[in-house]
Design a protein around this motif. Structure first.
Motif, PDB file in Angstrom:
ATOM      1  N   ASP A   1      22.786  10.344 -23.404  1.00 52.85           N
ATOM      2  CA  ASP A   1      21.423  10.649 -22.913  1.00 52.85           C
ATOM      3  C   ASP A   1      20.967  10.282 -21.642  1.00 52.85           C
ATOM      4  O   ASP A   1      21.184   9.406 -21.344  1.00 52.85           O
TER       5      ASP A   1
ATOM      6  N   SER B   1      17.557  10.708 -19.391  1.00 51.72           N
ATOM      7  CA  SER B   1      16.265  11.239 -19.491  1.00 51.72           C
ATOM      8  C   SER B   1      15.488  11.012 -18.370  1.00 51.72           C
ATOM      9  O   SER B   1      14.719   9.831 -18.055  1.00 51.72           O
TER      10      SER B   1
ATOM     11  N   GLN C   1      12.822  12.242 -17.216  1.00 47.31           N
ATOM     12  CA  GLN C   1      11.285  12.245 -17.082  1.00 47.31           C
ATOM     13  C   GLN C   1      10.734  10.976 -17.242  1.00 47.31           C
ATOM     14  O   GLN C   1       9.710  10.679 -17.075  1.00 47.31           O
ATOM     15  N   LYS C   2      11.632   9.871 -17.845  1.00 50.10           N
ATOM     16  CA  LYS C   2      11.215   8.556 -18.331  1.00 50.10           C
ATOM     17  C   LYS C   2      10.662   7.952 -16.867  1.00 50.10           C
ATOM     18  O   LYS C   2       9.850   7.307 -16.491  1.00 50.10           O
ATOM     19  N   PHE C   3      11.272   8.733 -15.723  1.00 47.78           N
ATOM     20  CA  PHE C   3      10.776   8.106 -14.161  1.00 47.78           C
ATOM     21  C   PHE C   3      10.318   9.356 -13.381  1.00 47.78           C
ATOM     22  O   PHE C   3      10.337   9.085 -12.199  1.00 47.78           O
TER      23      PHE C   3
ATOM     24  N   SER D   1      16.612  16.733 -17.618  1.00 47.84           N
ATOM     25  CA  SER D   1      16.941  15.596 -18.779  1.00 47.84           C
ATOM     26  C   SER D   1      18.382  16.110 -19.328  1.00 47.84           C
ATOM     27  O   SER D   1      18.355  17.403 -19.348  1.00 47.84           O
TER      28      SER D   1
ATOM     29  N   ARG E   1       6.765  19.058 -13.736  1.00 47.69           N
ATOM     30  CA  ARG E   1       7.122  17.774 -13.038  1.00 47.69           C
ATOM     31  C   ARG E   1       7.346  18.102 -11.547  1.00 47.69           C
ATOM     32  O   ARG E   1       7.827  17.538 -10.766  1.00 47.69           O
TER      33      ARG E   1
END
Length: 236
Positions: free
Chosen positions: A9, A11, A13-15, A20, A94
């Motif tokens: 995984d 991701s 988008q977490k930062f 992703s 984003r």
């Protein structure tokens, strides 16, 4: 792609990054709609892909592209336990609008294989391989990552000189099912009942009940609860 036997995984988008990538045994049982471009590669097993335009089985080694904002479902075919899929999301929300422009009509959902549009299939497959290698090696270079992401977007975009395989919906029952889940997706915030869905679509109550149970495998009340939970998680 041979070494992707485990789970993974990334991701972004977490930062705040728009990309992703995940490798897992994911199986989606509720229709959803998102702003991201979704590219999935079946590593093993078979998956059923259903959108507003297509319906078909994605076999091992095949790709499915889901266009942004397409209502869709992607689940293991016939509940087979050995299914494993690699999924990439590229979230255009984003990115600044100056980079993306108007996305409507730029992508079209479809299934790719060695036999169906092989030039596009192999280009996307190769870029997925490069992306996975970079991430798993732990040597991610942001500039190279952005280039790979842009290339995946470019190869996935709909152009007049090629067409993705468009598989017709299998029957009027499936078309009616999509009408029902679209109505639920648009009105789930209301005190919705199965009778409301049946009345709105001019179905009998028993037909609506059997239709949803046939294609979701669960009763209307449980499906509605899943949709509401999904919306709550997306809001978070």
């Amino acid at each position: 792609m041979k070494d992707m036997s485990g789970y993974y995984d990334f991701s972004g988008q977490k930062f705040g990054y728009p990309l992703s990538l995940s490798i897992n045994g994911f199986s989606q049982n509720v229709f959803t709609r998102q702003s991201s471009l979704e590219i999935s590669y079946v590593l093993c097993g078979e998956y059923e892909a259903v959108t507003e335009q297509i319906s078909g089985i994605v076999h091992q080694g095949e790709l499915v592209i889901i266009a942004p904002y397409d209502m869709h479902l992607l689940r293991k075919y016939q509940d087979r336990e050995n299914g494993k899929i690699l999924t990439i999301h590229i979230d255009f929300e984003r990115m600044p609008e100056s980079m993306t422009g108007n996305l409507r009509g730029q992508f079209r959902s479809g299934i790719f294989s060695r036999k169906n549009e092989p030039s596009i299939y192999f280009q996307i497959r190769r870029k997925i391989g490069e992306l996975v290698k970079m991430l798993m090696d732990g040597k991610s270079n942001l500039l190279r990552l952005n280039v790979l992401m842009a290339e995946l977007v470019c190869f996935s975009a709909h152009r007049e000189d090629f067409s993705m395989e468009e598989l017709p919906l299998q029957s009027e029952y499936q078309e009616n099912y999509l009408k029902a889940v679209q109505y639920i997706d648009e009105h789930f915030k209301e005190p919705l009942t199965l009778g409301d869905v049946a009345e709105q679509l001019s179905f009998s109550l028993s037909y609506a009940s059997k239709l949803l149970k046939k294609y979701t495998g669960i009763p209307f009340s449980k499906y509605l609860a899943y949709v509401r939970v999904r919306a709550s998680l997306e809001a978070l």
